[in-house]
Write a protein that holds these residues in place. Structure first.
Motif, PDB file in Angstrom:
ATOM      1  N   SER A 291       9.896  42.151  11.058  1.00  0.00           N
ATOM      2  CA  SER A 291       8.462  42.090  11.348  1.00  0.00           C
ATOM      3  C   SER A 291       8.235  41.216  12.569  1.00  0.00           C
ATOM      4  CB  SER A 291       7.692  41.525  10.153  1.00  0.00           C
ATOM      5  OG  SER A 291       7.818  42.383   9.035  1.00  0.00           O
ATOM      6  N   ALA A 292       7.267  41.592  13.394  1.00  0.00           N
ATOM      7  CA  ALA A 292       6.952  40.830  14.594  1.00  0.00           C
ATOM      8  C   ALA A 292       5.445  40.826  14.800  1.00  0.00           C
ATOM      9  CB  ALA A 292       7.656  41.433  15.815  1.00  0.00           C
ATOM     10  N   ALA A 293       4.979  39.900  15.620  1.00  0.00           N
ATOM     11  CA  ALA A 293       3.557  39.822  15.958  1.00  0.00           C
ATOM     12  C   ALA A 293       3.429  39.416  17.414  1.00  0.00           C
ATOM     13  CB  ALA A 293       2.842  38.828  15.052  1.00  0.00           C
ATOM     14  N   ARG A 294       2.446  40.015  18.085  1.00  0.00           N
ATOM     15  CA  ARG A 294       2.274  39.740  19.508  1.00  0.00           C
ATOM     16  C   ARG A 294       0.828  40.003  19.916  1.00  0.00           C
ATOM     17  NH1 ARG A 294       6.765  42.030  23.713  1.00  0.00           N
ATOM     18  NH2 ARG A 294       5.593  41.880  25.658  1.00  0.00           N
ATOM     19  N   PRO A 295       0.212  39.084  20.658  1.00  0.00           N
ATOM     20  CA  PRO A 295      -1.138  39.342  21.147  1.00  0.00           C
ATOM     21  C   PRO A 295      -1.145  40.436  22.212  1.00  0.00           C
ATOM     22  CG  PRO A 295      -0.646  36.989  21.163  1.00  0.00           C
ATOM     23  CD  PRO A 295       0.643  37.716  20.954  1.00  0.00           C
ATOM     24  N   PHE A 296      -2.319  41.012  22.437  1.00  0.00           N
ATOM     25  CA  PHE A 296      -2.480  41.968  23.534  1.00  0.00           C
ATOM     26  C   PHE A 296      -3.890  41.834  24.085  1.00  0.00           C
ATOM     27  CE2 PHE A 296      -3.765  44.209  19.699  1.00  0.00           C
ATOM     28  CZ  PHE A 296      -4.857  44.987  20.067  1.00  0.00           C
ATOM     29  N   LEU A 297      -4.025  42.171  25.345  1.00  0.00           N
ATOM     30  CA  LEU A 297      -5.310  42.073  26.019  1.00  0.00           C
ATOM     31  C   LEU A 297      -5.935  43.439  26.242  1.00  0.00           C
ATOM     32  CD1 LEU A 297      -7.260  40.017  27.247  1.00  0.00           C
ATOM     33  CD2 LEU A 297      -6.019  40.211  29.405  1.00  0.00           C
ATOM     34  N   ASN A 298      -5.103  44.468  26.338  1.00  0.00           N
ATOM     35  CA  ASN A 298      -5.610  45.787  26.698  1.00  0.00           C
ATOM     36  C   ASN A 298      -5.544  46.759  25.518  1.00  0.00           C
ATOM     37  OD1 ASN A 298      -6.697  47.730  28.428  1.00  0.00           O
ATOM     38  ND2 ASN A 298      -4.699  48.388  29.147  1.00  0.00           N
ATOM     39  N   ILE A 299      -4.427  47.470  25.339  1.00  0.00           N
ATOM     40  CA  ILE A 299      -4.355  48.543  24.343  1.00  0.00           C
ATOM     41  C   ILE A 299      -3.007  48.552  23.654  1.00  0.00           C
ATOM     42  CG2 ILE A 299      -4.311  51.063  24.032  1.00  0.00           C
ATOM     43  CD1 ILE A 299      -6.390  51.298  26.216  1.00  0.00           C
ATOM     44  N   ALA A 300      -3.048  48.732  22.321  1.00  0.00           N
ATOM     45  CA  ALA A 300      -1.854  49.018  21.534  1.00  0.00           C
ATOM     46  C   ALA A 300      -1.986  50.433  21.005  1.00  0.00           C
ATOM     47  CB  ALA A 300      -1.722  48.027  20.376  1.00  0.00           C
TER      48      ALA A 300
ATOM     49  N   GLU B  29       0.612  43.142  14.604  1.00  0.00           N
ATOM     50  CA  GLU B  29       1.773  42.971  13.742  1.00  0.00           C
ATOM     51  C   GLU B  29       2.450  44.327  13.605  1.00  0.00           C
ATOM     52  OE1 GLU B  29       0.296  41.338  10.121  1.00  0.00           O
ATOM     53  OE2 GLU B  29      -0.605  39.584  11.095  1.00  0.00           O
ATOM     54  N   PHE B  30       3.780  44.374  13.774  1.00  0.00           N
ATOM     55  CA  PHE B  30       4.479  45.646  13.827  1.00  0.00           C
ATOM     56  C   PHE B  30       5.932  45.462  13.419  1.00  0.00           C
ATOM     57  CE2 PHE B  30       4.665  43.524  17.889  1.00  0.00           C
ATOM     58  CZ  PHE B  30       5.974  43.682  18.320  1.00  0.00           C
TER      59      PHE B  30
ATOM     60  N   THR C  14      -0.638  33.918  17.291  1.00  0.00           N
ATOM     61  CA  THR C  14       0.163  35.095  16.995  1.00  0.00           C
ATOM     62  C   THR C  14       0.401  35.221  15.500  1.00  0.00           C
ATOM     63  OG1 THR C  14       1.286  34.905  19.112  1.00  0.00           O
ATOM     64  CG2 THR C  14       2.328  36.279  17.445  1.00  0.00           C
ATOM     65  N   GLY C  15       0.012  36.379  14.965  1.00  0.00           N
ATOM     66  CA  GLY C  15       0.230  36.650  13.553  1.00  0.00           C
ATOM     67  C   GLY C  15      -0.791  36.023  12.646  1.00  0.00           C
TER      68      GLY C  15
ATOM     69  N   LEU D 208       5.858  51.870  14.004  1.00  0.00           N
ATOM     70  CA  LEU D 208       4.964  51.700  12.862  1.00  0.00           C
ATOM     71  C   LEU D 208       5.769  51.318  11.629  1.00  0.00           C
ATOM     72  CD1 LEU D 208       2.506  54.721  13.260  1.00  0.00           C
ATOM     73  CD2 LEU D 208       2.196  52.355  14.034  1.00  0.00           C
ATOM     74  N   PRO D 209       5.080  50.591  10.684  1.00  0.00           N
ATOM     75  CA  PRO D 209       3.642  50.338  10.568  1.00  0.00           C
ATOM     76  C   PRO D 209       3.165  49.231  11.501  1.00  0.00           C
ATOM     77  CG  PRO D 209       4.787  49.264   8.778  1.00  0.00           C
ATOM     78  CD  PRO D 209       5.830  50.063   9.525  1.00  0.00           C
ATOM     79  N   MET D 210       1.830  49.254  11.768  1.00  0.00           N
ATOM     80  CA  MET D 210       1.230  48.198  12.580  1.00  0.00           C
ATOM     81  C   MET D 210      -0.151  47.851  12.046  1.00  0.00           C
ATOM     82  SD  MET D 210       0.113  50.038  16.180  1.00  0.00           S
ATOM     83  CE  MET D 210      -1.382  51.056  16.308  1.00  0.00           C
ATOM     84  N   THR D 211      -0.517  46.589  12.249  1.00  0.00           N
ATOM     85  CA  THR D 211      -1.862  46.107  11.937  1.00  0.00           C
ATOM     86  C   THR D 211      -2.382  45.369  13.159  1.00  0.00           C
ATOM     87  OG1 THR D 211      -1.375  45.852   9.572  1.00  0.00           O
ATOM     88  CG2 THR D 211      -3.267  44.642  10.443  1.00  0.00           C
TER      89      THR D 211
END
Length: 335
Positions: free
Chosen positions: A151-160, A143-144, A86-87, A302-305
């Protein structure tokens, strides 16, 4: 066929309007006959699935993590599996042994199960666990800005995604879901459309400017479906090492409503106002508040990366399923 010595069932009893607990309990006797070494745990609140999945990884003795719940529960479990990534924007070390991830659909949207071609039929789901095969798949990390500005970070498997989807999430997750995912998201979309105003956004892909202007929606996709069955990214593949980007630009409410009928089939791509791209890193900034939808949950703004985590997950796929770039149905691949 793979024999699982120690599966762990992570069950969200609140998903599916509270029906998942009874569905699991109805399956449990058959599952224990097939998997004598299985364990099970019920989640008890937000991010509990992430903590349970992280504990499973730290133990090192679980070979299959079965997530029984909706897309949000799957996202939390992936967050726990990939906690060390993460991150960081990097895939976990190949030396690190993660359990294979299996998904039993139990939520409202069911968008990830559409990609795998899974139904809610009990016998078919058990057959999937017994006869499915592991497949190396990508994930992403986002990251968002979390609520409160941190600031936070989180994995995803499908869609952001960001824009109207974040507003829709807020409506869907705050109202009843007893009528199912498609109806819930349709009603949420109509309510969100009334409230949402296109926000100025700037989108960069792999360091290059792609789009700038008022925006209805930006979707960064590893999978294909979101919003209760909308095929927002029809060309996305789980195993290509890339993220697919779909931007719906400065459409009026009437234009967006007209476009929405094409999204369920993926026919919106190529139409006026749609911009698409593919890359390893996507950065989105905004000139106003734009809420984020992360695998069906409204997590921040937002913002997001977003960055791809190539080959980060071993995912259990149904027997006979085609390559992950294909769209799967319960009867097999459909390309």
């Amino acid at each position: 066929m793979t024999t699982w010595a120690h599966p762990f069932f992570l069950v969200n009893p609140a998903s599916g309007a509270g029906t998942t607990r009874s569905r699991f309990l109805g399956m449990e006797p058959a599952l224990r006959r097939l998997f004598p070494g299985m364990e099970a745990a019920f989640t008890e609140g937000t991010l509990h699935a992430a903590r349970l999945a992280a504990e499973v990884v730290s133990r090192g003795d679980v070979d299959l993590l079965v997530v029984f719940g909706g897309d949000g529960t799957v996202n939390e479990a992936v967050s726990g599996l990939l906690a060390s990534a993460t991150g960081a924007g990097e895939s976990p070390s190949p030396k690190r042994s993660l359990p294979v991830l299996a998904v039993l659909p139990g939520g409202t949207g069911g968008d990830f199960r559409r990609l795998l071609g899974l139904t809610r039929d009990r016998e078919r789901l058990i057959d999937y666990l017994v006869r499915g095969r592991p497949w190396v798949a990508d994930a992403g990390v986002l990251e968002f800005q979390a609520p409160g500005g941190a600031s936070a970070a989180r994995p995803f498997l499908n869609i952001a995604s960001a824009g109207i989807s974040g507003v829709v999430d807020r409506y869907v997750n705050s109202t009843t879901k007893v009528f199912g995912g498609r109806v819930s998201f349709l009603v949420g979309t109509l309510r969100g459309l009334i409230r949402y105003r296109n926000v100025p956004m700037r989108v960069r892909v792999d360091g290059r400017d792609l789009y700038e202007g008022p925006t209805a929606l930006v979707a960064v996709a590893n999978g294909r479906f979101f919003g209760g069955g909308m095929m927002v990214a029809p060309a996305a593949a789980l195993d290509d090492g890339l993220l697919d980007l779909v931007v719906i630009g400065n459409l009026s409410k009437v234009q967006f409503l007209g476009l929405s009928r094409y999204i369920y089939s993926g026919g919106h791509v190529g139409r006026p106002g749609i911009v698409t791209a593919r890359g390893r890193e996507v950065m989105v900034t905004a000139g106003g508040e734009a809420l984020i939808d992360l695998d069906g949950e409204q997590v921040g703004c937002l913002p997001m990366t977003a960055r791809v985590l190539a080959g980060a997950i071993r995912l259990l796929v149904p027997e006979g399923a085609g390559p992950l770039p294909g769209v799967w149905t319960a009867d097999g691949p459909c390309r």
